[in-house]
Design a protein around this motif. Structure first.
Motif, PDB file in Angstrom:
ATOM      1  N   LYS A   7       0.819  -1.218   0.000  1.00 49.90           N
ATOM      2  CA  LYS A   7       0.000   0.000   0.000  1.00 49.90           C
ATOM      3  C   LYS A   7       0.854   1.269   0.000  1.00 49.90           C
ATOM      4  O   LYS A   7       0.328   2.375  -0.067  1.00 49.90           O
ATOM      5  N   LEU A   8       2.161   1.100   0.083  1.00 53.12           N
ATOM      6  CA  LEU A   8       3.045   2.247   0.259  1.00 53.12           C
ATOM      7  C   LEU A   8       3.395   2.929  -1.056  1.00 53.12           C
ATOM      8  O   LEU A   8       3.512   2.293  -2.098  1.00 53.12           O
ATOM      9  N   SER A   9       3.593   4.230  -0.976  1.00 53.32           N
ATOM     10  CA  SER A   9       4.226   4.984  -2.053  1.00 53.32           C
ATOM     11  C   SER A   9       5.531   5.528  -1.484  1.00 53.32           C
ATOM     12  O   SER A   9       5.744   5.503  -0.272  1.00 53.32           O
ATOM     13  N   LYS A  26      -2.564  16.364   7.183  1.00 52.93           N
ATOM     14  CA  LYS A  26      -2.157  15.283   6.290  1.00 52.93           C
ATOM     15  C   LYS A  26      -2.442  13.951   6.978  1.00 52.93           C
ATOM     16  O   LYS A  26      -1.790  13.611   7.964  1.00 52.93           O
ATOM     17  N   ASP A  27      -3.427  13.235   6.465  1.00 46.43           N
ATOM     18  CA  ASP A  27      -3.786  11.944   7.048  1.00 46.43           C
ATOM     19  C   ASP A  27      -2.902  10.862   6.446  1.00 46.43           C
ATOM     20  O   ASP A  27      -3.348   9.985   5.702  1.00 46.43           O
ATOM     21  N   LEU A  86       5.158   6.290   2.312  1.00 53.24           N
ATOM     22  CA  LEU A  86       3.927   6.910   2.793  1.00 53.24           C
ATOM     23  C   LEU A  86       2.742   5.972   2.589  1.00 53.24           C
ATOM     24  O   LEU A  86       2.670   5.252   1.591  1.00 53.24           O
ATOM     25  N   ILE A  87       1.820   6.002   3.545  1.00 53.86           N
ATOM     26  CA  ILE A  87       0.560   5.297   3.377  1.00 53.86           C
ATOM     27  C   ILE A  87      -0.551   6.215   3.873  1.00 53.86           C
ATOM     28  O   ILE A  87      -0.448   6.811   4.947  1.00 53.86           O
ATOM     29  N   PHE A  92      -4.607   2.676   5.012  1.00 55.89           N
ATOM     30  CA  PHE A  92      -4.207   2.139   6.308  1.00 55.89           C
ATOM     31  C   PHE A  92      -5.384   1.448   6.997  1.00 55.89           C
ATOM     32  O   PHE A  92      -5.224   0.405   7.634  1.00 55.89           O
ATOM     33  N   GLU A  93      -6.579   2.013   6.870  1.00 53.67           N
ATOM     34  CA  GLU A  93      -7.769   1.394   7.457  1.00 53.67           C
ATOM     35  C   GLU A  93      -8.002   0.004   6.876  1.00 53.67           C
ATOM     36  O   GLU A  93      -8.367  -0.932   7.598  1.00 53.67           O
ATOM     37  N   GLU A  94      -7.785  -0.147   5.574  1.00 56.76           N
ATOM     38  CA  GLU A  94      -7.960  -1.450   4.937  1.00 56.76           C
ATOM     39  C   GLU A  94      -6.959  -2.463   5.489  1.00 56.76           C
ATOM     40  O   GLU A  94      -7.297  -3.627   5.728  1.00 56.76           O
TER      41      GLU A  94
END
Length: 204
Positions: A7-9, A26-27, A86-87, A92-94
């Motif tokens: 999930k990261l960039s 920034k979430d 970054l995520i 992150f919830e997923e």
């Protein structure tokens, strides 16, 4: 953290560039892959208070993941060329739904940081600059069985001063005071040899 890698960039920040600044919303969770990041606050009078230095594997921004939309109250600035993973909050919830154990690990880290922050605040308000510097040096000792260890400063003396709630001039004087007292030897800007740990802890 390996579980969220898909999930990261990734983004590269140059030295001096901000990952985020106070009041920004920034979430996002920022994970240091390479490099170093300084996390600090700025008082109304403009004085910086260093909170911690982040290195590879460390992360910041977790509070915004649990409180979406909450503004940052810290600044995060790259100290060197730094690679950040970054995520975003939705991704992150997923991940948490699939791997709830991660939330427990993050909460444990948050509790640890809160304890460190409380100890830092107590130290600044109740102990002298000399004792704060001594305790900081002792915390850097890797081998507790070595009576004359060499420690490596993880930050500049300017940042040490900010972290310990004093001025760079005071920190420089305290280093010289401890050296003149025969308790430490400054081998370089980053290397300090502690000549007697027990005597250093007893010094006032």
């Amino acid at each position: 953290m390996a579980k969220i890698s898909e999930k990261l960039s990734q983004k590269t920040f140059q030295s001096g560039e901000y990952l985020f600044q106070a009041a920004e919303k920034k979430d996002t969770l920022f994970i240091v892959h390479k490099g170093k990041v300084r996390l600090f606050q700025v008082s109304e009078s403009g004085k910086e208070q260093l909170i911690r230095i982040l290195g590879p594997g460390d992360f910041v921004g977790e509070q915004r993941l649990f409180n979406p939309g909450q503004a940052q109250n810290n600044f995060a600035q790259a100290m060197t060329k730094t690679e950040i993973c970054l995520i975003h909050q939705k991704d992150f919830e997923e991940v948490l739904k699939e791997h709830p154990q991660i939330s427990l690990e993050i909460l444990a880290e948050m509790a640890k940081r809160l304890s460190q922050s409380e100890n830092q605040t107590t130290s600044i308000t109740t102990t002298s600059a000399t004792n704060r510097l001594i305790f900081h040096l002792v915390e850097l000792i890797e081998d507790p069985n070595n009576p004359t260890p060499i420690v490596t400063l993880s930050m500049s003396k300017k940042d040490i001063a900010s972290y310990l709630g004093t001025t760079p001039e005071t920190i420089s004087r305290k280093f010289k005071e401890l050296e003149d007292a025969g308790l430490i030897k400054q081998l370089s800007n980053q290397k300090i040899k502690i000549l007697d740990v027990d005597e250093l802890l007893l010094y006032e």
